[in-house]
Enzyme design. Structure first.
Site, PDB file in Angstrom:
ATOM      1  CB  VAL A 146      -0.395  -5.956   3.911  1.00 13.22           C
ATOM      2  CG1 VAL A 146      -1.646  -5.351   4.508  1.00 13.22           C
ATOM      3  CG2 VAL A 146      -0.505  -6.116   2.416  1.00 13.22           C
ATOM      4  CE  LYS A 168      -3.945   0.874  -1.202  1.00 23.28           C
ATOM      5  NZ  LYS A 168      -4.386   0.166  -0.012  1.00 23.28           N
ATOM      6  CE1 TYR A 181      -3.970   0.810   4.486  1.00 18.45           C
ATOM      7  CE2 TYR A 181      -2.757  -0.244   6.246  1.00 18.45           C
ATOM      8  CZ  TYR A 181      -2.915   0.033   4.908  1.00 18.45           C
ATOM      9  OH  TYR A 181      -2.030  -0.470   4.009  1.00 18.45           O
ATOM     10  CE1 TYR A 195      -4.073  -0.986  -5.158  1.00 17.11           C
ATOM     11  CE2 TYR A 195      -4.812  -3.262  -5.186  1.00 17.11           C
ATOM     12  CZ  TYR A 195      -4.479  -2.125  -4.478  1.00 17.11           C
ATOM     13  OH  TYR A 195      -4.542  -2.129  -3.101  1.00 17.11           O
ATOM     14  CB  SER A 199      -0.933   0.036   1.207  1.00 19.44           C
ATOM     15  OG  SER A 199      -2.067  -0.728   0.937  1.00 19.44           O
TER      16      SER A 199
HETATM   17  N1  GLN Z   1      -2.015  -5.230  -2.313  1.00 21.45           N
HETATM   18  C1  GLN Z   1      -2.719  -5.108  -1.071  1.00 21.45           C
HETATM   19  C2  GLN Z   1      -4.191  -5.300  -1.287  1.00 21.45           C
HETATM   20  O1  GLN Z   1      -4.714  -4.743  -2.201  1.00 21.45           O
HETATM   21  C3  GLN Z   1      -2.420  -3.781  -0.485  1.00 21.45           C
HETATM   22  C4  GLN Z   1      -3.098  -3.581   0.834  1.00 21.45           C
HETATM   23  C5  GLN Z   1      -2.206  -3.048   1.888  1.00 21.45           C
HETATM   24  O2  GLN Z   1      -0.990  -2.990   1.788  1.00 21.45           O
HETATM   25  N2  GLN Z   1      -2.833  -2.709   2.983  1.00 21.45           N
HETATM   26  O3  GLN Z   1      -4.851  -5.972  -0.560  1.00 21.45           O
END
Ligand code: GLN
Length: 306
Positions: A260, A66, A242, A190, A63
């Site tokens: 994650v 992002k 988050y 993505y 993430s």
């Molecule tokens: N690639 C992960 C997903 O889409 C990214 C989520 C994350 O890092 N929180 O679930």
């Protein structure tokens, strides 16, 4: 800047927290990560740095990408138009919440740093399938220290195969006209972006570039507009961790973004960037060891921007 020896001590003193977390398993390939791994790199705005622990071990960016997707969306689409599709407000739901999309905020993703908002941001990046990936990948590359960047094919394929949740989110957004066109192709870009491999120095350099008004402190290349960096940093403050963003801000006082894969980048405007990787996560999906280590450093180096 801290001495390497002292940074090693701080990293070592934070390892207990990694043992309290669990590696992500909803993407099966991520479950193979080492839960005890913990590393950190600090980079100042002259591009000088110091690393400790397992800082050279790579993980997938997840993430944290992002932020780059959002920066590229800002470069390709005016903020007021972006804001018609994506809000810039905090979330109380998890990073892959579906219920918020249906019940809150007139079906708009709450912010660009949860999955729905990142997929919607990627939709606003110019280009078709493959081109969107390339544009964001080139931006990430320009913001890293070594400018070498590879997709972890195993993680990418694992994520794509087990991506039902993101498919649900994306198809829901198609039904409410937040995104249009080929959903599978958008998700493919993505998933690939989430699977880019970085080490702690790369993350620190991305964070230092943000802290430096968009200029990479190692290469001196201008990667993003200062105004866009400011916008991204503001969203990192309120949405970067988050649903734990508020508590994290109280604890550390720094703009940060997690993933994650266990990565966290933290950006201290005008001062430095930090990159941390510890794959064992807490309930919100943030690195347990990374947060402990970052909190200790924020305290010792007085990093809080507040
Ligand atoms: N690639 C992960 C997903 O889409 C990214 C989520 C994350 O890092 N929180 O679930």
């Amino acid at each position: 800047m801290m001495t390497q020896e002292h940074l090693e001590d701080v990293a070592e003193a934070s390892r207990w927290a990694a043992d309290k977390g669990k590696v992500a398993s909803y993407i099966p390939k991520l479950a193979e990560a080492d839960p005890h791994q913990l590393g950190v790199y600090l980079m100042d705005l002259q591009g000088r740095g110091v690393g400790a622990g397992d800082w050279q071990k790579r993980a997938t960016i997840q993430s944290i990408v992002k932020v780059a997707i959002f920066l590229q969306a800002l470069a390709d689409c005016p903020l007021d138009r972006l804001n018609q599709k994506i809000s810039l407000n905090a979330t109380a739901g998890g990073f892959n919440s579906i219920v918020e999309l249906e019940e809150r905020n007139q079906h708009k993703p709450l912010n660009p740093f949860i999955n729905s908002g990142a997929i919607a941001s990627l939709f606003l990046v110019n280009g078709g399938h493959g081109e969107r990936f390339e544009r964001v990948m080139e931006l990430v590359k320009s913001m890293t220290a070594e400018q070498r960047l590879e997709v972890d094919e195993d993680v990418y394929l694992s994520e794509k195969e087990h991506g039902s949740r993101n498919r649900a989110i994306a198809y829901f957004m198609q039904s409410t006209n937040i995104i249009e066109g080929d959903v599978e192709q958008l998700l493919d870009d993505y998933f690939r972006l989430c699977s880019l491999q970085v080490d702690c120095r790369d993350l620190a350099c991305i964070a230092a570039t943000l802290a430096n008004g968009g200029v990479n402190p190692v290469t001196r290349q201008a990667c993003a507009l200062r105004q866009h960096c400011r916008t991204a940093l503001a969203v990192m403050v309120s949405c970067g961790m988050y649903e734990q963003s508020g508590e994290f801000l109280v604890q550390t006082g720094v703009p940060a973004k997690s993933g994650v894969g266990g990565g966290i980048m933290a950006s201290i405007p005008g001062r430095m960037g930090l990159g941390l990787i510890g794959p064992a996560l807490n309930e919100a999906g943030n690195s347990s060891g990374g947060i402990e280590l970052l909190a200790r450093l924020a305290d010792e180096l007085d990093l809080s921007i507040l």
